[in-house]
Design an enzyme around this catalytic site. Structure first.
Site, short mmCIF file in Angstrom:
data_model
loop_
_atom_site.label_atom_id
_atom_site.label_comp_id
_atom_site.label_asym_id
_atom_site.label_seq_id
_atom_site.Cartn_x
_atom_site.Cartn_y
_atom_site.Cartn_z
N TYR A 67 -26.10 41.02 -17.74
CA TYR A 67 -26.85 41.49 -16.57
C TYR A 67 -28.33 41.70 -16.86
CZ TYR A 67 -25.62 46.42 -17.96
OH TYR A 67 -25.43 47.61 -18.60
N GLU A 68 -29.11 41.96 -15.79
CA GLU A 68 -30.58 41.93 -15.82
C GLU A 68 -31.09 40.53 -16.18
OE1 GLU A 68 -32.10 44.38 -14.69
OE2 GLU A 68 -30.91 46.18 -15.05
N GLY A 69 -30.31 39.52 -15.82
CA GLY A 69 -30.61 38.14 -16.18
C GLY A 69 -29.96 37.83 -17.51
#
Length: 599
Positions: free
Chosen positions: A405-407
């Site tokens: 997550y967060e890219g």
């Protein structure tokens, strides 16, 4: 090739590749003020009293534990430490807020998700892009813990491709009608406010503030996840949900700015949480290694275990050094922007945006350091590392999500290089000049003189890392300009360069920190211990640099040109070999004796 900056100049985002910052400009944890140490103690006490005593409840999501803990954090001011005083926040500086995240990272993988989602991606869109009325309505109640926030971006068909979202928002009188679904939404089970992204008129990606109590908003069941089981994660469904038009966030069609700029901060905070989590995990591993007796002695005495402890410690220290260096840069830029007349929220937004490259690098560096550490902690535990009687398996499961997550880390690698090249093309960074200087240097005879003075070899190694990256990236860019390759389709090359940038950022940050420690006399251990960290990191980074550079250039050149580049790679990776066995043991022995993280 590069200029040394004066003490009062704020380094621009990405400029670490072409300019040598004076070590005096960095910030290091050893410099925390008494007030900052008191904040750290307050967070430590909260973790000890409220989180570690409730780990099983958190894991099982019992007794409404996560929102109740958020409310207790609010009582201490910790949900608004980064928010303006005008809305009830404490308005603490960047370094103090970084410290809070660092300490929180060592609490609970599950609860840190709830905390980070609320204070980061849940609150910052309103701070950055909300109208004054929206800020006054929501921020004080989010800071006080009365309201909890969630962030709705990902959909079944759009993850990394966030702009491909299918959720729609159709204007109908004084309201937008939302239809669609979001998935993997942290805090969804107890959130009162959702930041939702939808397409207006089919193609205008836009953000909205959506209260939970609106008719037509429903939730899926709690996801059965691999890890972070104590965090609420659900799908969110919108069926003809009428959202007041006044709840649109920012400009219609400019939702991508909200999503991307908020993620800059999220990536930075994730690195801080990962560093804190890795320190906590390593401490668990050290204590088990000291307690576990085999062959009539603690397993901490064995070289194979010392390697694991020493290597994890070196990676954590390097990540921590980069964390607080970038934190200081963001803080300096924030101050500079305020002096130029920017508001609190504008300065916060623009300072984070300025260091988007560094934030992307830190995201994959920190999450992979945490993953390495928890994996080795499981291994140190042996069979007990597979037993739920210990913390090791929970830490192992909880850490894995950070690379997604967060890219994803792959996306962040690609982004870091893409943003760097874009800034170069726009003239924001002069990479062409230094790259040509490197090409000219390759045409001359290498100097046989070795550097002198404290850290002369280390300073040269870091400078050579920069030249090597410029050589590789410059050659790849030229091949693209000549029409021989298309870098968009050559992700492997971009990822090679990203890994080199990450090693450079951590190597230089560690060097700056240790030079400052020697100059100031600060540090918990003798300087030789920190020198051992630096020399080991550079020894290993040199090998990684050589491999990444070779893999990259060999994929787009051949023949005589490849031989020329290979000679350049050898020229720029000449840091003297180190006795890393002895150096790692020196670091490990300090931690084993302290039975804790003590660097």
């Amino acid at each position: 090739m590069s200029a040394t900056l004066t003490d009062n100049k704020v380094l621009k985002g990405g400029e670490f590749l072409i300019a040598d910052a004076a070590y005096q400009t960095t910030f290091m944890p050893e410099e925390f003020s008494e007030e900052q140490r008191m904040v750290k103690q307050m967070v430590d006490d909260f973790i000890e009293q409220e989180i570690r005593t409730n780990l099983d409840k958190i894991e099982k999501q019992e007794d409404n534990i996560a929102p109740r803990l958020l409310e207790k954090m609010a009582e201490l001011g910790l949900l608004g430490s980064h928010m303006p005083e005008a809305y009830g926040g404490l308005e603490m500086d960047t370094n103090t807020n970084t410290l809070i995240c660092d300490v929180m990272g060592g609490s609970s993988g599950s609860f840190t998700v709830s905390y980070a989602a609320h204070t980061g991606i849940g609150m910052l869109p309103i701070l950055y892009y909300g109208t004054e009325a929206q800020k006054e309505k929501y921020l004080p109640r989010l800071i006080s813990g009365e309201l909890k926030a969630a962030y709705c971006l990902t959909e079944p068909g759009s993850g990394s491709d966030a702009m491909g979202a299918k959720t729609t928002a159709t204007l109908d009188g004084d309201a937008y009608v939302l239809n669609g679904q979001k998935m993997w939404i942290s805090n969804a089970g107890f959130a009162d406010v959702f930041i939702v992204f939808a397409q207006v008129d089919g193609d205008k990606f836009t953000g909205f503030i959506v209260p939970r109590n609106l008719e037509g908003l429903t939730l899926g069941a709690e996801e059965d996840k691999l890890g972070i089981k104590g965090s609420s994660t659900r799908q969110v469904f919108f069926e003809n949900v009428r959202v007041p038009a006044d709840n649109s966030l920012g400009e219609i069609g400019k939702g991508h700015l909200i999503a991307f700029n908020v993620l800059n901060v999220g990536r930075f905070k994730l690195h801080a949480l990962s560093v804190g989590g890795a320190k906590r995990a390593l401490q668990v591993g050290i204590r088990y290694a000291n307690e576990r007796i085999q062959f009539k002695q603690p397993i901490a005495n064995f070289g194979a275990i010392k390697y694991k402890i020493g290597e994890a410690a070196i990676r954590i220290f390097a990540g921590e050094s980069a964390l607080y260096r970038v934190s200081q840069q963001i803080q300096d830029m924030n101050v500079q922007l305020k002096e130029q007349g920017k508001t609190f929220s504008q300065a916060k937004l623009l300072s984070a945006e300025e260091y988007a490259i560094e934030c992307a690098l830190l995201k994959f560096l920190g999450s992979e350091t945490l993953d390495y550490t928890v994996d080795e902690v499981v291994q140190i535990h042996g069979g007990m590392g597979y037993s739920e009687e210990t913390l090791a398996p929970r830490m192992y499961r909880d850490s894995r999500i950070n690379r997604i997550y967060e890219g994803t880390n792959e996306i962040n690698r690609l982004l870091s290089v893409d943003m760097l090249l874009r800034r170069a093309m726009k003239g924001a960074l002069d990479i062409v000049g230094p790259a040509w200087a490197v090409q000219k240097e390759l045409g001359g005879m290498p100097s046989l003189e070795r550097p002198e003075g404290d850290y002369g070899e280390e300073i040269k190694a870091v400078s050579d890392f920069k030249k090597l990256i410029l050589m590789v990236a410059g050659a790849a860019a030229k091949e693209q300009m000549d029409g021989k390759i298309n870098l968009k389709g050559e992700q492997e090359i971009l990822m090679n360069v990203a890994d080199m940038l990450g090693d450079l950022l951590q190597a230089e940050s560690t060097l700056m920190r240790i030079r400052k420690m020697r100059a100031t006399g600060l540090g918990k251990q003798d300087i030789e211990v920190y020198d051992a960290i630096l020399r080991t990191y550079l020894h290993d980074a040199t090998a990684r640099m050589a491999k990444n550079a070779t893999d990259a250039v060999a994929s787009f050149v051949e023949g005589d040109l490849l031989r020329t580049f290979t000679m350049g790679i050898k020229r720029f990776t000449k840091y003297p070999p180190q006795n890393v066995k002895v150096l790692r043991r020196r670091v490990a022995d300090v931690l084993i004796e302290a039975n804790a993280w003590s660097l």
